[in-house]
Design a protein around this motif. Structure first.
Motif, PDB file in Angstrom:
ATOM      1  N   LYS A 260       0.860  -1.194   0.000  1.00 19.17           N
ATOM      2  CA  LYS A 260       0.000   0.000   0.000  1.00 19.17           C
ATOM      3  C   LYS A 260       0.897   1.244   0.000  1.00 19.17           C
ATOM      4  O   LYS A 260       1.871   1.249   0.783  1.00 19.17           O
ATOM      5  CB  LYS A 260      -0.902   0.010   1.237  1.00 19.17           C
ATOM      6  N   PRO A 261       0.605   2.314  -0.691  1.00 21.10           N
ATOM      7  CA  PRO A 261      -0.520   2.464  -1.610  1.00 21.10           C
ATOM      8  C   PRO A 261      -0.343   1.596  -2.864  1.00 21.10           C
ATOM      9  O   PRO A 261       0.764   1.134  -3.079  1.00 21.10           O
ATOM     10  CB  PRO A 261      -0.505   3.960  -1.943  1.00 21.10           C
ATOM     11  N   PRO A 262      -1.464   1.452  -3.631  1.00 21.53           N
ATOM     12  CA  PRO A 262      -2.764   2.107  -3.479  1.00 21.53           C
ATOM     13  C   PRO A 262      -3.575   1.497  -2.330  1.00 21.53           C
ATOM     14  O   PRO A 262      -3.448   0.305  -2.032  1.00 21.53           O
ATOM     15  CB  PRO A 262      -3.448   1.846  -4.819  1.00 21.53           C
ATOM     16  N   PHE A 263      -4.392   2.313  -1.705  1.00 19.65           N
ATOM     17  CA  PHE A 263      -5.254   1.870  -0.613  1.00 19.65           C
ATOM     18  C   PHE A 263      -6.599   1.391  -1.171  1.00 19.65           C
ATOM     19  O   PHE A 263      -6.974   1.762  -2.292  1.00 19.65           O
ATOM     20  CB  PHE A 263      -5.463   3.026   0.374  1.00 19.65           C
ATOM     21  N   PRO A 264      -7.317   0.587  -0.390  1.00 21.51           N
ATOM     22  CA  PRO A 264      -8.584   0.034  -0.894  1.00 21.51           C
ATOM     23  C   PRO A 264      -9.594   1.073  -1.371  1.00 21.51           C
ATOM     24  O   PRO A 264     -10.404   0.782  -2.254  1.00 21.51           O
ATOM     25  CB  PRO A 264      -9.131  -0.747   0.306  1.00 21.51           C
ATOM     26  N   ALA A 265      -9.555   2.288  -0.816  1.00 19.84           N
ATOM     27  CA  ALA A 265     -10.530   3.307  -1.253  1.00 19.84           C
ATOM     28  C   ALA A 265     -10.403   3.584  -2.750  1.00 19.84           C
ATOM     29  O   ALA A 265     -11.375   3.983  -3.401  1.00 19.84           O
ATOM     30  CB  ALA A 265     -10.350   4.597  -0.459  1.00 19.84           C
ATOM     31  N   SER A 266      -9.194   3.367  -3.313  1.00 22.01           N
ATOM     32  CA  SER A 266      -9.060   3.572  -4.768  1.00 22.01           C
ATOM     33  C   SER A 266      -8.850   2.255  -5.510  1.00 22.01           C
ATOM     34  O   SER A 266      -9.269   2.105  -6.648  1.00 22.01           O
ATOM     35  CB  SER A 266      -7.905   4.534  -5.069  1.00 22.01           C
ATOM     36  N   PHE A 267      -8.194   1.270  -4.867  1.00 15.84           N
ATOM     37  CA  PHE A 267      -7.924  -0.023  -5.528  1.00 15.84           C
ATOM     38  C   PHE A 267      -8.198  -1.120  -4.503  1.00 15.84           C
ATOM     39  O   PHE A 267      -7.323  -1.525  -3.750  1.00 15.84           O
ATOM     40  CB  PHE A 267      -6.470  -0.065  -6.010  1.00 15.84           C
ATOM     41  N   GLY A 268      -9.430  -1.572  -4.443  1.00 21.81           N
ATOM     42  CA  GLY A 268      -9.802  -2.558  -3.432  1.00 21.81           C
ATOM     43  C   GLY A 268     -10.170  -3.892  -4.037  1.00 21.81           C
ATOM     44  O   GLY A 268      -9.378  -4.492  -4.781  1.00 21.81           O
ATOM     45  N   LEU A 269     -11.378  -4.356  -3.751  1.00 25.01           N
ATOM     46  CA  LEU A 269     -11.828  -5.658  -4.253  1.00 25.01           C
ATOM     47  C   LEU A 269     -11.906  -5.634  -5.783  1.00 25.01           C
ATOM     48  O   LEU A 269     -12.516  -4.724  -6.357  1.00 25.01           O
ATOM     49  CB  LEU A 269     -13.203  -5.975  -3.638  1.00 25.01           C
ATOM     50  N   TYR A 270     -11.319  -6.593  -6.420  1.00 27.34           N
ATOM     51  CA  TYR A 270     -11.237  -6.668  -7.895  1.00 27.34           C
ATOM     52  C   TYR A 270     -10.713  -5.356  -8.488  1.00 27.34           C
ATOM     53  O   TYR A 270     -11.080  -4.965  -9.593  1.00 27.34           O
ATOM     54  CB  TYR A 270     -12.611  -7.017  -8.494  1.00 27.34           C
ATOM     55  N   GLY A 271      -9.868  -4.683  -7.719  1.00 23.57           N
ATOM     56  CA  GLY A 271      -9.260  -3.443  -8.223  1.00 23.57           C
ATOM     57  C   GLY A 271     -10.196  -2.245  -8.222  1.00 23.57           C
ATOM     58  O   GLY A 271      -9.866  -1.195  -8.780  1.00 23.57           O
ATOM     59  N   LYS A 272     -11.351  -2.383  -7.583  1.00 23.45           N
ATOM     60  CA  LYS A 272     -12.345  -1.296  -7.587  1.00 23.45           C
ATOM     61  C   LYS A 272     -12.360  -0.585  -6.226  1.00 23.45           C
ATOM     62  O   LYS A 272     -11.991  -1.173  -5.200  1.00 23.45           O
ATOM     63  CB  LYS A 272     -13.750  -1.863  -7.861  1.00 23.45           C
ATOM     64  N   PRO A 273     -12.832   0.657  -6.183  1.00 29.05           N
ATOM     65  CA  PRO A 273     -12.916   1.375  -4.901  1.00 29.05           C
ATOM     66  C   PRO A 273     -13.718   0.579  -3.870  1.00 29.05           C
ATOM     67  O   PRO A 273     -14.824   0.106  -4.171  1.00 29.05           O
ATOM     68  CB  PRO A 273     -13.629   2.676  -5.274  1.00 29.05           C
TER      69      PRO A 273
END
Ligand code: SF4
Length: 429
Positions: free
Chosen positions: A197-210
């Motif tokens: 991290k980064p990217p953090f889950p708020a921008s790249f989370g589950l399946y790369g989505k916010p």
């Protein structure tokens, strides 16, 4: 055992009623009125997030990050799919509150997630449940069915254009899957290892989505905040420590269990609620916030109130609220040996300082406990810890080091006694 003293998560739950967890009992005690309120009054996403910020609710999973602020990070104009994830991968030694929420009041969590989905413009959510617990998973699935049948989940909720699908996911039982990015990997069907991290889950989370991830207790607190107002929740606790909190009390007390109490309650009062020390023994030490929190000796702990600021000022962490109480018969070397073994065993092995260092910590503490320690071992432990902390991908490395540092800060003489006399300072150990 759950003991409701004052709070929001278990308010009104009649534990003697076998159907206390069901939707009828939940609605009878005001459940789903917060959801109806936002859908019928036209409460906006900004207003909900503002209410969350006013409440002062801090993430109940351990980090204590302000929930309203976290929700505001979600890019609301993102054109594709976004996700909401609940972390019920409770697996830290001493922590057992989230599973009680799922078993005894699952609809509070479900309603909290639906409201979170609405506030952040998210239409799909998952609850990742620790893999070694089956009753909790089945209970959650049963509650989901009830919520779908009542029209609170699915398409066009309560006749509006708002849609939200929520799924339970039974995890794999690894402690590291409670780390949010390892959880996402696991949810995607991969090996549960933390991401860089980064990217953090708020921008790249589950399946790369916010993606927004919150803890079970955090979500379960949301309906009260929306129903009663953020200010009322805040005032249940103290400034910067809004609301009430569940504390999982274990160890040498007469009545171990989960206690829901206002943040800011003196530790001495919590100890009284638990029936005091078992067998009338003297309090020796407390780990106030889960196994990774540094231990605090009795005299310091008795001055503390149970909130983020007080425990942090005393040199430890409130963490997930797991309070491990140790009496005068506890050997601190043995206690640290158990904790160090846990982190050694649960390291995912991805980065060298953690994979190798947790093994070093365990083996050195183990040999001290076995009466084979050397005088230089205590400095060696601190040196190894210094080479782990801050040099790893996730916080498990730091979590393995903090118990060692805390024990050597407050109970070094016990370790020295073990090394010098090849036996325990505590009689009978
Ligand atoms: Fe894995 Fe430990 Fe590195 Fe975390 S710190 S990624 S648990 S090896």
């Amino acid at each position: 055992m759950t003991v409701y003293v004052k709070g929001v998560v278990f308010e009104g739950v009649d534990f003697d009623d076998p159907k206390h967890w069901g939707i009828e009992a939940y609605m009878a005690r005001g459940g789903y009125t917060a959801l109806k309120k936002i859908l019928s009054t036209g409460m906006t996403q900004d207003e909900i997030i503002a209410e969350m910020k006013t409440s002062g609710l801090r993430g109940r999973g351990g980090a204590g990050f302000p929930t309203g602020l976290k929700w505001s990070f979600m890019p609301r104009s993102f054109p594709g799919q976004k996700y909401l994830v609940c972390n019920t991968d409770e697996g830290e030694p001493g922590t057992f509150k989230d599973l009680d929420i799922i078993v005894d009041n699952p609809h509070a969590l479900i309603e909290g997630m639906i409201i979170g989905g609405f506030a952040m413009g998210i239409t799909v959510g998952y609850n990742y449940i620790h893999g070694e617990v089956f009753e909790a998973y089945e209970r959650f699935e049963a509650a989901l069915e009830e919520a779908r049948a009542a029209g609170f989940l699915g398409d066009n909720i309560l006749g509006t254009s708002f849609c939200f699908q929520l799924h339970g996911h039974h995890g794999y039982g690894a402690y590291i899957c409670g780390e949010e990015t390892a959880l996402l990997e696991s949810l995607e069907g991969k090996k549960g290892q933390p991401r860089f991290k980064p990217p953090f889950p708020a921008s790249f989370g589950l399946y790369g989505k916010p993606t927004t991830i919150n803890n079970t207790e955090t979500f379960a607190s949301v309906p009260y905040i929306i129903r009663e107002g953020g200010q009322k929740f805040l005032e249940l606790g103290k400034p910067n420590n809004g609301g009430t909190k569940l504390f999982s009390v274990s160890g040498h007390v007469n009545r171990p269990g989960n206690y829901e109490i206002p943040l800011g309650t003196p530790f001495s009062e919590l100890l009284e609620m638990c029936g005091g020390m078992r067998d009338g023994k003297k309090l020796k030490a407390v780990i106030p916030g889960g196994s990774s929190a540094p231990v605090l000796p009795a005299d310091i702990m008795m001055q503390c109130t149970m909130d983020y600021d007080s425990i942090s000022k005393a040199g430890s962490m409130l963490g997930s609220g797991a309070v491990i109480v140790m009496d005068e018969t506890t050997c601190m070397v043995k206690a640290l040996e158990r904790l160090s073994y846990f982190y050694f065993e649960e390291s995912c092995g991805q980065c060298t300082p953690c994979r190798e260092g947790t093994g070093w910590l365990y083996r050195v503490v183990h040999r001290i406990e076995q009466g084979l320690g050397r005088p230089e071992d205590l400095d060696l432990l601190l040196s190894v810890g210094g080479n782990i902390a801050g040099r790893t991908i996730c916080a498990l490395g730091d979590a393995a080091v903090m118990p060692v540092q805390g024990m050597l800060k407050h109970f070094r003489s016990e370790f020295e006694h073990h090394i010098e006399h090849k036996q325990c300072l505590v009689p009978g150990f």
